[in-house]
Design an enzyme around this catalytic site. Structure first.
Site, PDB file in Angstrom:
ATOM      1  N   CYS A   1      60.972  79.980  40.502  1.00 47.33           N
ATOM      2  CA  CYS A   1      60.029  79.035  39.918  1.00 47.33           C
ATOM      3  C   CYS A   1      60.739  77.714  39.629  1.00 47.33           C
ATOM      4  O   CYS A   1      61.903  77.692  39.220  1.00 47.33           O
ATOM      5  CB  CYS A   1      59.385  79.598  38.662  1.00 47.33           C
ATOM      6  SG  CYS A   1      60.331  79.416  37.147  1.00 47.33           S
ATOM      7  N   GLU A   2      60.054  76.624  39.863  1.00 51.65           N
ATOM      8  CA  GLU A   2      60.674  75.315  39.719  1.00 51.65           C
ATOM      9  C   GLU A   2      60.768  74.872  38.260  1.00 51.65           C
ATOM     10  O   GLU A   2      61.459  73.897  37.963  1.00 51.65           O
ATOM     11  CB  GLU A   2      59.896  74.279  40.524  1.00 51.65           C
ATOM     12  CG  GLU A   2      58.482  74.035  40.051  1.00 51.65           C
ATOM     13  CD  GLU A   2      57.742  73.041  40.935  1.00 51.65           C
ATOM     14  OE1 GLU A   2      56.944  72.278  40.403  1.00 51.65           O
ATOM     15  OE2 GLU A   2      57.976  73.048  42.168  1.00 51.65           O
ATOM     16  N   HIS A   3      60.114  75.586  37.364  1.00 51.19           N
ATOM     17  CA  HIS A   3      60.127  75.173  35.960  1.00 51.19           C
ATOM     18  C   HIS A   3      61.371  75.651  35.221  1.00 51.19           C
ATOM     19  O   HIS A   3      61.899  74.936  34.374  1.00 51.19           O
ATOM     20  CB  HIS A   3      58.873  75.686  35.253  1.00 51.19           C
ATOM     21  CG  HIS A   3      57.608  75.143  35.837  1.00 51.19           C
ATOM     22  ND1 HIS A   3      56.486  75.909  36.042  1.00 51.19           N
ATOM     23  CD2 HIS A   3      57.300  73.900  36.295  1.00 51.19           C
ATOM     24  CE1 HIS A   3      55.534  75.164  36.587  1.00 51.19           C
ATOM     25  NE2 HIS A   3      56.008  73.952  36.739  1.00 51.19           N
ATOM     26  N   HIS A   4      61.823  76.867  35.535  1.00 51.54           N
ATOM     27  CA  HIS A   4      62.986  77.409  34.842  1.00 51.54           C
ATOM     28  C   HIS A   4      64.075  77.872  35.802  1.00 51.54           C
ATOM     29  O   HIS A   4      65.120  78.341  35.360  1.00 51.54           O
ATOM     30  CB  HIS A   4      62.571  78.605  33.966  1.00 51.54           C
ATOM     31  CG  HIS A   4      61.521  78.265  32.955  1.00 51.54           C
ATOM     32  ND1 HIS A   4      60.184  78.506  33.174  1.00 51.54           N
ATOM     33  CD2 HIS A   4      61.606  77.660  31.748  1.00 51.54           C
ATOM     34  CE1 HIS A   4      59.486  78.088  32.132  1.00 51.54           C
ATOM     35  NE2 HIS A   4      60.323  77.572  31.249  1.00 51.54           N
TER      36      HIS A   4
ATOM     37  N   GLN B   1      53.785  79.631  42.251  1.00 49.08           N
ATOM     38  CA  GLN B   1      53.082  80.604  43.091  1.00 49.08           C
ATOM     39  C   GLN B   1      51.813  80.029  43.693  1.00 49.08           C
ATOM     40  O   GLN B   1      51.480  80.326  44.855  1.00 49.08           O
ATOM     41  CB  GLN B   1      52.770  81.856  42.274  1.00 49.08           C
ATOM     42  CG  GLN B   1      52.123  82.970  43.094  1.00 49.08           C
ATOM     43  CD  GLN B   1      51.905  84.224  42.273  1.00 49.08           C
ATOM     44  OE1 GLN B   1      52.631  84.499  41.322  1.00 49.08           O
ATOM     45  NE2 GLN B   1      50.889  84.993  42.617  1.00 49.08           N
TER      46      GLN B   1
ATOM     47  N   HIS C   1      56.965  87.338  37.339  1.00 47.45           N
ATOM     48  CA  HIS C   1      57.764  86.152  37.063  1.00 47.45           C
ATOM     49  C   HIS C   1      58.753  86.446  35.938  1.00 47.45           C
ATOM     50  O   HIS C   1      58.347  86.798  34.825  1.00 47.45           O
ATOM     51  CB  HIS C   1      56.858  84.980  36.658  1.00 47.45           C
ATOM     52  CG  HIS C   1      55.985  84.493  37.771  1.00 47.45           C
ATOM     53  ND1 HIS C   1      56.142  83.254  38.353  1.00 47.45           N
ATOM     54  CD2 HIS C   1      54.937  85.080  38.410  1.00 47.45           C
ATOM     55  CE1 HIS C   1      55.229  83.092  39.302  1.00 47.45           C
ATOM     56  NE2 HIS C   1      54.483  84.184  39.348  1.00 47.45           N
TER      57      HIS C   1
ATOM     58  N   CYS D   1      60.412  84.372  34.313  1.00 44.06           N
ATOM     59  CA  CYS D   1      60.266  83.422  33.205  1.00 44.06           C
ATOM     60  C   CYS D   1      59.267  83.932  32.185  1.00 44.06           C
ATOM     61  O   CYS D   1      59.296  83.525  31.025  1.00 44.06           O
ATOM     62  CB  CYS D   1      59.878  82.034  33.716  1.00 44.06           C
ATOM     63  SG  CYS D   1      58.318  81.976  34.606  1.00 44.06           S
TER      64      CYS D   1
END
Length: 212
Positions: free
Chosen positions: A101-104, A142, A170, A172
């Site tokens: 995931c690009e956030h975490h 996703q 996920h 995260c």
């Protein structure tokens, strides 16, 4: 191909798929130095025995996990596209997905189920999972991953319709934040004939049923 492909990967390229054989030492060294600093910031000693090679291992792992930037999914499909008079649903289900995931920058993983209805052209079945991998091995969300796979197949094969359903866990969510261990995120994307209730229901039935 992206601008950084020649900088961090050197390998044999075949129909848009890169087999990674070795890495650019300068880039590995650069990324490793950053991870050495990160280890210090989290309170570790990067000079202790167990961590001496960790920055280099993490750098190599990160480059592998993002090697999708160096793949061209359209070329992957074009390399094995054939003229064929077949107009029934083609389903490839339970395709393993591993992405970040690009956030975490934590992994998410699960399965994709993909179908298309040919309109004069079919593609070698092994290319569908390769297209999934080409998009998944990037920093992702996703929802976007689901749409990118759908749009690539629709735009390249020009079928009567495409269906993509993705079910992922996920880390995260599981390891931080709400810490819900068993949560599964489902996303879907459809085009053409799959926008019709009957066709979509047939697809959903096929991916949920077990072969005897």
């Amino acid at each position: 191909m992206s601008n950084h492909d020649h900088h961090h990967l050197a390998g044999e390229e075949l129909d848009g798929y890169v087999k990674i054989d070795r890495y650019n030492p300068d880039l590995i060294s650069s990324i490793s130095s950053h991870y050495q600093e990160i280890l210090k910031h989290v309170g570790e000693d990067p000079q202790r025995e167990g961590l001496l090679k960790t920055p280099e291992r993490v750098a190599k792992a990160l480059l592998y996990l993002t090697h999708g930037y160096d793949l061209n999914p359209t070329e992957i499909l074009n390399s094995a596209m054939f003229t064929e008079d077949y107009s029934q649903m083609v389903v490839v289900k339970d395709i393993e997905i591993y992405s970040m995931c690009e956030h975490h920058m934590l992994p998410f993983f699960g399965k994709a189920h993909i179908a298309y209805i040919p309109n004069g052209h079919v593609v070698g079945l092994s290319k569908i999972p390769r297209v999934v991998d080409a998009f998944a091995r990037r920093l992702q969300v996703q929802e976007r991953l689901t749409n990118e796979i759908r749009d690539c197949i629709q735009g390249t094969l020009k079928p009567l319709g495409v269906a993509v359903v993705m079910e992922c866990r996920h880390l995260c969510m599981s390891m931080r934040g709400v810490q819900k261990q068993n949560s599964v995120t489902t996303t879907s994307a459809f085009t053409g004939e799959f926008l019709k209730d009957k066709t979509r229901a047939e697809f959903l039935h096929l991916i949920s049923s077990k072969l005897s």
